[in-house]
Design an enzyme around this catalytic site. Structure first.
Site, short mmCIF file in Angstrom:
data_model
loop_
_atom_site.label_atom_id
_atom_site.label_comp_id
_atom_site.label_asym_id
_atom_site.label_seq_id
_atom_site.Cartn_x
_atom_site.Cartn_y
_atom_site.Cartn_z
N LYS A 74 0.86 -1.20 -0.06
CA LYS A 74 0.00 -0.02 -0.14
C LYS A 74 0.83 1.43 0.02
O LYS A 74 0.44 2.21 -0.82
CB LYS A 74 -1.01 -0.08 1.23
CG LYS A 74 -2.14 -1.05 0.90
CD LYS A 74 -2.85 -1.18 2.29
CE LYS A 74 -3.78 -2.54 2.37
NZ LYS A 74 -4.68 -2.84 3.32
N GLN A 99 -4.67 -1.71 9.75
CA GLN A 99 -4.60 -3.01 9.04
C GLN A 99 -5.05 -4.21 9.72
O GLN A 99 -4.90 -4.05 11.24
CB GLN A 99 -3.22 -3.13 8.63
CG GLN A 99 -2.80 -4.52 7.98
CD GLN A 99 -3.49 -4.60 6.51
OE1 GLN A 99 -3.64 -3.52 5.87
NE2 GLN A 99 -3.71 -5.57 6.05
N ASP A 147 -10.99 2.48 3.88
CA ASP A 147 -11.20 1.11 3.88
C ASP A 147 -12.93 0.80 3.59
O ASP A 147 -13.09 -0.34 3.32
CB ASP A 147 -10.70 0.40 5.01
CG ASP A 147 -9.51 -0.27 4.95
OD1 ASP A 147 -9.25 -0.65 3.60
OD2 ASP A 147 -8.87 -0.53 5.95
N1 GUN Z 1 -7.02 -7.16 6.07
C1 GUN Z 1 -7.17 -7.86 5.04
N2 GUN Z 1 -7.73 -7.21 4.19
C2 GUN Z 1 -7.67 -5.87 4.71
C3 GUN Z 1 -8.04 -4.53 4.11
O1 GUN Z 1 -8.70 -4.31 3.10
N3 GUN Z 1 -8.02 -3.65 4.95
C4 GUN Z 1 -7.33 -3.49 6.13
N4 GUN Z 1 -7.28 -2.65 6.99
N5 GUN Z 1 -7.22 -4.80 6.57
C5 GUN Z 1 -7.04 -5.75 5.92
#
Ligand code: GUN
Length: 298
Positions: A53, A97, A120
């Site tokens: 990211k 995350q 998100d």
């Molecule tokens: N863990 C797995 N997929 C995601 C996501 O799209 N965002 C976040 N914050 N954590 C995750």
């Protein structure tokens, strides 16, 4: 012959589009969009996702901030980080995350994120807006899948769609999005899960099959209809002594066996995962516009 839904190529194209927008913003003297990511603990997969990211932010000219804390952080310390990010005017959007270490209350954290910075799309406010057809930030993985269907012009209207896996971040929101009016959408959606009976039979009926279970190679050729569109959301690490890192990534779909039956299929890696990251960038750009150019109605 099947066609590959190429997340690598498509994510590159969309990143170039975003980069052009960022250049236009900064050329006019504006600051670039700014995404922050909070990473708690040392989970290897989470570290890899967050690295990807942050790297993607650099590629499109976004500013990014990574906030790392050890796994034994207290709930109150984490809540304080969230409050500071909510209030920081230099940050357009941020993510925490998941999964968090077991002693932390994930729901409390997600509820505390300011909905307008929740890129998100996990806050109940944004989930509710999505469910009612007033989308603001779509959750990144479902959003990435919609973009794949759209950019490859895959027909969805009236199609039987089976989604396997009912998680809050993939299966459940995707079931809402693909059943809503419009394109991509207008599917007849079935949402299957661990208590579903006759899964192979349901799968064989699906025109569009989405596997979001997290079990390597669970979807075998006998479960797939001839000509189906298969979307593989799984990213599973399996031991492989011949691989440099000692493991390799495989999807929930047995690609080699299933692909010949498909009209379209996503590879793993190089499929949905890359689209997820691009969706986060698109949401961050949107957050930036809502904050900095509200007249544009992003
Ligand atoms: N863990 C797995 N997929 C995601 C996501 O799209 N965002 C976040 N914050 N954590 C995750």
């Amino acid at each position: 012959m099947y066609q590959l839904l190429d997340g690598k190529a498509l994510s590159k194209t969309i990143k170039e589009e975003i980069a052009r927008e960022v250049s236009a913003i900064t050329a006019e003297g504006g600051r670039p969009p700014h995404l922050a990511a909070v990473l708690i603990g040392e989970d290897p997969a989470s570290q890899a996702y967050v690295r990807s990211k942050v790297r993607s932010c650099e590629q499109v000219g976004f500013q990014s901030s990574l906030i790392r804390r050890p796994a034994d952080i207290s709930q109150e310390e984490l809540m304080q980080i969230v409050r500071e990010l909510n209030e920081n005017p230099d940050i357009d959007g941020f993510i925490v995350q998941l999964p968090l270490p077991a002693h932390l209350d994930e729901d409390e954290v997600l509820l505390a994120i300011a909905p307008e910075k929740d890129v998100d799309g996990f806050h109940p406010m944004n989930v509710g807006l999505m469910a009612l057809g007033m989308p603001r930030y779509l959750p990144a993985t479902p959003y990435g899948i919609l973009q794949m269907l759209e950019r490859y012009e895959i027909p969805t209207e009236g199609k039987d769609c089976l989604i396997i896996g009912r998680s809050n971040i993939v299966g459940t929101p995707l079931s809402l999005l693909l059943s809503r009016k419009g394109y991509p959408g207008n599917c007849t959606v079935t949402l299957a899960h661990s208590r579903t009976q006759n899964l192979p039979e349901l799968a064989r009926r699906a025109d569009i099959l989405v596997a979001a279970i997290g079990r390597p190679h669970m979807i075998t050729a006998d479960m797939v209809k001839e000509g189906a569109v298969v979307i593989d959301v799984g990213i599973n690490r399996v031991e492989d002594p011949t691989a440099k890192r000692g493991y390799r990534l495989v999807g929930d779909v047995d690609f080699e066996a299933v692909a010949p039956k498909c009209s379209y299929i996503t590879p793993v890696p190089g499929g949905v995962g890359l689209m997820t990251v691009v969706s986060l960038l698109l949401n961050t750009l949107k957050a930036f516009k809502l904050r900095c150019q509200p007249e544009m109605q992003a």
